[in-house]
Motif scaffolding. Structure first.
Motif, short mmCIF file in Angstrom:
data_model
loop_
_atom_site.label_atom_id
_atom_site.label_comp_id
_atom_site.label_asym_id
_atom_site.label_seq_id
_atom_site.Cartn_x
_atom_site.Cartn_y
_atom_site.Cartn_z
N ASN A 70 -15.87 9.61 -40.90
CA ASN A 70 -15.11 8.20 -40.94
C ASN A 70 -13.78 8.37 -40.56
O ASN A 70 -12.99 7.46 -40.14
N HIS A 71 -13.10 9.73 -41.10
CA HIS A 71 -11.84 9.83 -41.00
C HIS A 71 -11.51 9.93 -39.33
O HIS A 71 -10.51 9.36 -38.82
N LEU A 72 -12.18 10.58 -38.54
CA LEU A 72 -11.99 10.67 -36.97
C LEU A 72 -12.18 9.35 -36.38
O LEU A 72 -11.52 9.10 -35.39
N THR A 73 -13.27 8.60 -36.80
CA THR A 73 -13.58 7.38 -36.38
C THR A 73 -12.24 6.42 -36.57
O THR A 73 -11.94 5.64 -35.64
N LEU A 74 -11.57 6.38 -37.79
CA LEU A 74 -10.47 5.71 -37.71
C LEU A 74 -9.23 6.06 -37.01
O LEU A 74 -8.48 5.51 -36.58
N ASN A 75 -9.07 7.59 -36.99
CA ASN A 75 -8.04 8.15 -36.05
C ASN A 75 -8.17 7.34 -34.57
O ASN A 75 -7.06 7.17 -33.92
N ARG A 76 -9.26 7.20 -34.20
CA ARG A 76 -9.39 6.82 -32.76
C ARG A 76 -8.74 5.25 -32.45
O ARG A 76 -8.51 5.04 -31.36
N GLN A 77 -8.53 4.66 -33.76
CA GLN A 77 -7.90 3.33 -33.34
C GLN A 77 -6.36 3.42 -33.00
O GLN A 77 -5.71 2.36 -32.80
N TYR A 78 -5.95 4.70 -33.24
CA TYR A 78 -4.51 4.97 -33.11
C TYR A 78 -4.03 6.04 -31.97
O TYR A 78 -4.39 7.14 -32.27
N PRO A 79 -3.84 5.84 -30.76
CA PRO A 79 -3.35 6.51 -29.69
C PRO A 79 -2.52 7.53 -29.96
O PRO A 79 -2.60 8.70 -29.25
N GLN A 80 -1.69 7.56 -31.12
CA GLN A 80 -0.77 8.68 -31.31
C GLN A 80 -1.57 9.69 -31.89
O GLN A 80 -0.96 10.76 -31.65
N VAL A 81 -2.45 9.51 -32.52
CA VAL A 81 -3.22 10.74 -33.24
C VAL A 81 -4.12 11.58 -32.07
O VAL A 81 -4.85 10.88 -31.55
N LEU A 82 -3.57 12.70 -31.75
CA LEU A 82 -4.15 13.45 -30.89
C LEU A 82 -5.27 14.42 -31.21
O LEU A 82 -5.66 15.15 -30.10
N GLY A 83 -5.54 14.38 -32.45
CA GLY A 83 -6.38 15.47 -32.87
C GLY A 83 -6.34 15.65 -34.35
O GLY A 83 -5.69 15.07 -35.16
N ASP A 84 -7.36 16.70 -34.88
CA ASP A 84 -7.36 17.07 -36.21
C ASP A 84 -7.24 18.33 -36.42
O ASP A 84 -7.92 19.33 -35.51
N VAL A 85 -6.90 19.01 -37.60
CA VAL A 85 -6.85 20.44 -38.10
C VAL A 85 -7.62 20.41 -39.21
O VAL A 85 -7.50 19.76 -40.36
N HIS A 86 -8.62 21.39 -39.42
CA HIS A 86 -9.62 21.32 -40.67
C HIS A 86 -9.30 22.65 -41.43
O HIS A 86 -9.16 23.66 -40.97
N PHE A 87 -9.00 22.59 -42.57
CA PHE A 87 -8.84 23.49 -43.60
C PHE A 87 -10.14 23.49 -44.68
O PHE A 87 -10.50 22.79 -45.37
N SER A 88 -10.51 24.98 -44.71
CA SER A 88 -10.34 25.90 -43.90
C SER A 88 -11.47 26.32 -43.25
O SER A 88 -12.45 26.00 -43.19
N ALA A 89 -11.37 27.82 -42.67
CA ALA A 89 -12.66 28.09 -41.87
C ALA A 89 -13.75 28.35 -42.72
O ALA A 89 -14.88 27.93 -42.14
N VAL A 90 -13.54 28.83 -44.02
CA VAL A 90 -14.71 29.06 -44.95
C VAL A 90 -15.43 27.67 -45.12
O VAL A 90 -16.76 27.73 -45.60
N GLN A 91 -14.83 26.93 -45.23
CA GLN A 91 -15.13 25.35 -45.57
C GLN A 91 -15.98 25.02 -44.27
O GLN A 91 -17.20 24.13 -44.53
N VAL A 92 -15.46 25.14 -43.07
CA VAL A 92 -16.25 24.62 -42.08
C VAL A 92 -17.79 25.40 -41.97
O VAL A 92 -18.53 24.57 -41.80
#
Length: 754
Positions: free
Chosen positions: A333-355
């Motif tokens: 849902n966070h990334l879906t909301l980000n798509r409403q704002y063209p200034q948001v160019l991506g996301d960074v996830h913390f951290s590798a073990v959680q992914v």
């Protein structure tokens, strides 16, 4: 994806592992990133004034061997960068600027005596500040207010920047430490020494951090303009209650807690990207994700700073977190909301073990809804200037194998002359037999791979289906030159190399095993210019389909751009012949020559028809020597030219041509450049060239064409070899080549007697 090394969070997973184990572990993290179609990794290489490379300034990190300062016997950072690039992942080196130790018992705590002998605070204990004191969580920090300490931190970062091919320098949120209850950071004496001119200590502290960011930004881009500099601050700059420019939140403020004026850094352009740690769920009262993202989007609007959002993957299904984090779709849902704002160019996830943990399958849901296709990192334009144009890659082979469709290609030109260096490639696949249009390549819906090699096997291609593959070239800043004209800042043409494959299941081929199929693979090449229509004034929409030129098929096969349409509907092929075949599908012909109009170049000079080649030929380049003419370079084919008195041979070795030189002083400019020869005597003084075996000849300011100069050099060289072949002064005519006759030989003899 962040890969943290401090206290062995992600990599290394434990201290004391062997080199082979650490390399295999790191390769696993890269494989995880690729499996989720991530395109960058941010790896912590300086957790607290230690190093994951042989640094001359700071000791080896204890998280490698278990002992601070102990050499692991290899260079981890070199391997980290090399392997990330091999997987076509951006590598950002993560540095913590001012933290110098971790709490005991795992770290030195606030005890300077527990630091390695070559630790900077052991060498300069006056730079150290212990905070918080008398606390189990106490650490050592550099004092940011001391200019020498700030320079040391910058030098430590620049050591890695200059030695390794990293793509970015990354800082997290730790500048001044987060405040502890009832204690202030112990820099009173430093403020008294350096804080003159500041109304409050807070303003002075913010200025110290501002200087670090501004100076390091300048040093990084002075050394390597293509290296990005980014910061990942705490998600709240200031609350609206404290500052009208702040966000509608009520949480901790990095402006006052860490003395990081991140909004100022964006507005001043001191950083290239920012990753605010918006580690809260949608709907949280004190810090609503749905309110912070638009606030940050507004901050970067109108600047050249790229915005990415830091995601708190570690909070998913974690005890003590709000109920929203137990919803498997919260991150998606966070990334879906980000798509409403063209200034948001991506996301960074913390951290590798959680992914990797993938709790509640939240990572799988996120990947299925947002990361189902590979993607390039957003293109970045450094302040050093516009990007150089890239030439399209050329597909050299396409065939069906047991593993799938195998493609091979090569770059046309990379890093030579005015062209940029190709770093990576994008492979697009269309499940149709049509020619790709702009919208087909406008997003990642048809992108199947990004890689740095020149071979790719598509394992998902099915026999019996028709596919169209497109290979695009990108530079190291992910600028896909000419992808769509509206996105092309320099206006250079879009270029693609296209392959159509028809995979038809057929009978087993000779020598093949039973059940194997034979695939008919047809390869065609195509070039196109996507911004021709835009240059002609057509409107550009979100995709370039309306701007693409029309294409047509050459009668001999292959698709090519038609430059214009004739009134009758015919196609004018580039350099085509009357049969309509394009230049690359007809036999090569000798470059045509044209004759310029006669012109009188002087009263005592006969009229000369200057002949010059039209187009280029690699073996017909002339060179002018100081004081005389040189013929074709050695190895060029010998060509016959005939004057009035007989045949002469032209185009011998350069050494033979050099024997034609003036008798008196003279100066000639380069071939094709207007100039005059000086020297000589008589009525043509000041503009006379003298060559052995010939009389005076006056030239005009505009020298004769390249063909005339070659003929003059040939006649002079022939006359020097045999005086009987000297041509008399007078009109020189161009005739067809024919063998010399007895009349020619008699004329040559008469010319010699004269």
């Amino acid at each position: 994806m962040w890969i943290a090394s401090v206290v062995n969070i992600d990599w290394p997973s434990a201290p004391g592992k062997s080199e082979a184990e650490l390399k295999a572990e790191y390769d696993g993290w890269l494989a995880l990133a690729k499996s989720y179609n991530f395109n960058a990794v941010i790896v912590q290489v300086r957790p607290h004034a230690d190093a994951f490379w042989p640094s001359p300034l700071e000791p080896w990190s204890q998280y490698l061997t278990g002992v601070a300062g102990q050499d692991p016997g290899w260079d981890p950072l070199a391997y980290l960068v090399e392997r990330a690039h091999a997987e076509n992942l951006e590598f950002h080196a993560w540095f913590n600027p001012y933290r110098a130790s971790m709490p005991a018992p795992g770290g030195a705590g606030t005890d300077l005596s527990k630091l390695p002998a070559n630790h900077p605070l052991a060498v300069h204990p006056d730079w150290a500040v212990a905070y918080p004191v008398n606390n189990a969580g106490g650490r050592l920090y550099f004092n940011p207010g001391i200019p020498e300490a700030r320079t040391w931190v910058e030098d430590a970062v620049m050591d890695a920047v200059t030695k390794y091919d990293i793509d970015g320098v990354h800082f997290d949120d730790y500048f001044y430490p987060y405040p502890a209850a009832g204690q202030d950071f112990g820099d009173e004496a430093t403020f008294a020494q350096y804080g003159g001119g500041f109304a409050t200590k807070g303003d002075w502290r913010r200025d110290n951090i501002d200087r670090l960011i501004r100076e390091l930004d300048g040093r990084i881009h002075a050394a390597k303009p293509w290296v990005k500099f980014g910061v990942s601050p705490f998600g709240i700059w200031r609350n609206k209650a404290a500052d009208p420019l702040g966000s509608d939140t009520n949480g901790t403020q990095s402006y006052d807690a860490n003395f990081a004026d991140t909004r100022k850094w964006v507005k001043e352009g001191w950083i290239d990207y920012i990753v605010p740690q918006v580690y809260w769920n949608i709907g949280l009262a004190v810090a609503d994700y749905a309110k912070l993202v638009p606030w940050w989007a507004d901050v970067v609007a109108g600047t050249d700073v790229q915005l990415y959002i830091g995601q708190a993957d570690y909070k998913v299904a974690t005890a003590g977190q709000p109920a929203a984090w137990f919803d498997p779709a919260e991150l998606s849902n966070h990334l879906t909301l980000n798509r409403q704002y063209p200034q948001v160019l991506g996301d960074v996830h913390f951290s590798a073990v959680q992914v990797r943990a993938n709790r509640l399958s939240s990572e799988s849901i996120l990947a299925a809804e947002h990361h189902s296709r590979p993607a390039f990192p957003p293109a970045w334009q450094p302040a050093s200037g516009p990007a150089k144009p890239l030439l399209f890659p050329v597909i050299t082979a396409a065939r069906r194998t047991d593993a799938g469709v195998e493609l091979r290609w090569r770059p046309t030109v990379s890093g030579a002359g005015p062209f940029g260096e190709v770093t990576s490639y994008g492979v697009y696949r269309l499940d149709t037999a049509t020619i790709p249009r702009g919208c087909d390549l406008a997003d990642a819906s048809n992108l199947v791979a990004t890689l740095r090699g020149t071979t790719y096997t598509d394992p998902t291609a099915e026999p019996g289906k028709h596919y169209t593959y497109v290979i695009t070239a990108l530079d190291r800043l992910w600028r896909e030159r000419g992808f769509a004209a509206p996105l092309d800042l320099t206006g250079s043409p879009a270029r693609r190399s296209r392959v159509d494959l028809t995979l038809t299941a057929g009978p087993a081929s000779a020598g093949s095993g039973a059940g194997e199929s034979r695939d008919d693979v047809r390869v065609r090449g195509m070039r196109r210019r996507a911004d021709r229509a835009v240059g002609a004034g057509r409107a550009a929409g979100p995709c370039a389909s309306a701007s693409l030129p029309r294409t047509a098929r050459c009668p001999d096969g292959g698709w090519h751009v038609r430059r214009r349409t004739r009134p009758g509907g015919g196609v004018a092929w580039p350099r085509g012949d009357r049969a309509g075949r394009c230049a690359r599908h007809r036999a090569p012909t000798r470059p045509r020559r044209r004759v310029l109009p006669r012109r009188r170049v002087g009263r005592a000079e006969p009229r000369v028809r200057a002949v010059r080649p039209v187009g280029r030929h690699p073996r017909r380049r002339l060179r002018v020597l100081a004081g005389g003419l040189a013929g074709a370079r050695g190895g060029a084919p010998r060509r016959r030219r005939r004057g009035r008195a007989g045949a002469a041979r032209l185009g011998g070795s350069a050494g033979t041509a050099r024997r034609c030189r003036p008798v008196g002083p003279g100066r000639l400019l380069a071939a094709g450049v207007a100039g005059r020869a000086r020297g000589g005597a008589g009525p043509a003084a000041g503009r006379v060239r003298w060559c052995a075996g010939r009389g005076p000849r006056r030239t005009s300011h505009r020298t004769a064409g390249a063909g005339a100069r070659r003929d003059a050099a040939g006649r002079a060289a022939a006359a020097e070899r045999d005086p009987r072949r000297a041509a008399p002064a007078g009109r020189q005519r161009r005739h067809r080549l024919r063998p010399a006759t007895s009349a020619d030989r008699r004329g040559m003899a008469a010319a010699g007697r004269r």
